[in-house]
Design a protein around this motif. Sequence first.
Motif, PDB file in Angstrom:
ATOM      1  N   ARG A   1     -13.160   7.937   1.334  1.00  0.00           N
ATOM      2  CA  ARG A   1     -12.703   7.643   2.699  1.00  0.00           C
ATOM      3  C   ARG A   1     -12.247   6.195   2.766  1.00  0.00           C
ATOM      4  O   ARG A   1     -12.866   5.315   2.171  1.00  0.00           O
ATOM      5  N   LEU A   2     -11.154   5.949   3.475  1.00  0.00           N
ATOM      6  CA  LEU A   2     -10.705   4.593   3.759  1.00  0.00           C
ATOM      7  C   LEU A   2     -10.726   4.387   5.266  1.00  0.00           C
ATOM      8  O   LEU A   2     -10.268   5.250   6.014  1.00  0.00           O
TER       9      LEU A   2
ATOM     10  N   TYR B   1       0.835  -1.198   0.000  1.00  0.00           N
ATOM     11  CA  TYR B   1       0.000   0.000   0.000  1.00  0.00           C
ATOM     12  C   TYR B   1       0.876   1.257   0.000  1.00  0.00           C
ATOM     13  O   TYR B   1       2.009   1.231   0.487  1.00  0.00           O
ATOM     14  N   PRO B   2       0.339   2.378  -0.477  1.00  0.00           N
ATOM     15  CA  PRO B   2       1.153   3.593  -0.590  1.00  0.00           C
ATOM     16  C   PRO B   2       1.130   4.498   0.635  1.00  0.00           C
ATOM     17  O   PRO B   2       1.709   5.591   0.584  1.00  0.00           O
ATOM     18  N   PHE B   3       0.507   4.054   1.735  1.00  0.00           N
ATOM     19  CA  PHE B   3       0.249   4.975   2.842  1.00  0.00           C
ATOM     20  C   PHE B   3       1.208   4.787   4.011  1.00  0.00           C
ATOM     21  O   PHE B   3       1.839   3.748   4.161  1.00  0.00           O
TER      22      PHE B   3
ATOM     23  N   VAL C   1      -5.488  10.369   9.449  1.00  0.00           N
ATOM     24  CA  VAL C   1      -6.500  11.422   9.500  1.00  0.00           C
ATOM     25  C   VAL C   1      -6.916  11.799   8.085  1.00  0.00           C
ATOM     26  O   VAL C   1      -8.116  11.907   7.778  1.00  0.00           O
ATOM     27  N   ALA C   2      -5.966  11.985   7.195  1.00  0.00           N
ATOM     28  CA  ALA C   2      -6.289  12.352   5.818  1.00  0.00           C
ATOM     29  C   ALA C   2      -7.088  11.256   5.127  1.00  0.00           C
ATOM     30  O   ALA C   2      -8.004  11.540   4.344  1.00  0.00           O
TER      31      ALA C   2
ATOM     32  N   GLY D   1      -7.904  12.559  -2.348  1.00  0.00           N
ATOM     33  CA  GLY D   1      -6.840  13.545  -2.487  1.00  0.00           C
ATOM     34  C   GLY D   1      -5.490  12.975  -2.119  1.00  0.00           C
ATOM     35  O   GLY D   1      -4.477  13.259  -2.777  1.00  0.00           O
ATOM     36  N   LEU D   2      -5.458  12.158  -1.076  1.00  0.00           N
ATOM     37  CA  LEU D   2      -4.185  11.583  -0.645  1.00  0.00           C
ATOM     38  C   LEU D   2      -3.684  10.547  -1.645  1.00  0.00           C
ATOM     39  O   LEU D   2      -2.477  10.467  -1.923  1.00  0.00           O
TER      40      LEU D   2
END
Length: 277
Positions: free
Chosen positions: A248-249, A209-211, A217-218, A225-226
């Motif tokens: 939203r995730l 995953y890219p997060f 929060v984002a 957007g993220l």
Amino acid sequence: MDDERLVAVTGSSGRVGEAVARGLATAGWRVRGGDRAPGPCTQVVGDLRDPRVRQDLVRGAAVVVHAAALHAPHVGVMDDAEFRAVNVDATEALLADAAGGRRFVYISSTSVYGSALVPVDRAVWVDEALAPQPRDIYDETKLAAERLVAAGPLPSVVLRIARCFPEPLPVLATRLLHRAVRLEDVVAAVTGVLTHGTVTGTFTIAGRYPFRRDDCVALHHDAAGLIAVRAPDVAAAFRARGWPLPARLDRVYDSGAATDAFGYRPAEGVLSLLRGE
């Protein structure tokens, strides 16, 4: 005397068990599969609640990979007593019968985190530090089996695997951004555990995953957007297909502990799915 290259795989006619059996055979292990249903990777056909079936399956095996279970889709279809008999009691009996071997690998599920996966004001970052909060009989019995395995007679590894069943392509693509795993990566995780012969413990097995943790929060307020910032190629691929990015995730699974312990590195991200790889 056990055969150090012989692995007994339960649930070897099921989606995960068959993939694991094939992957281990490709990696050079001798594999003996067991399942209630016949299948190309299944040599021992029968119910694990039958002592003769268990003993035929684990005889001489150095390692047991236990993937057989009743699963989430069975909730409400099978009664609670059946869940306990299959997921808990049969696991306990299998552990006893496998005690002459060297290792036990249990295929669990991220579903055991249960109600802890529900976000409040941010996405939930899911790793082994998150305390499970089972919400149904499936979660309860998988967690109970995990605890039996951890306390059992053999060095053991519990793999809490993320969602990995077939879904419509747009749904699966979104899941692979944060909470699903490709079946090939599950196989790689099991193979990695067996290659690193001394590792023990409980590990979350998810996709690439890219997060980051500080994105939670984002992700709760503006995931689209993220994603455009963290994974512009993914955002472009969604746009090219006319698919909306999720607003939203609710969670992100983190496999970092597995990477540190036995080198697990998920190779199959969402772009490989969209490219048909």
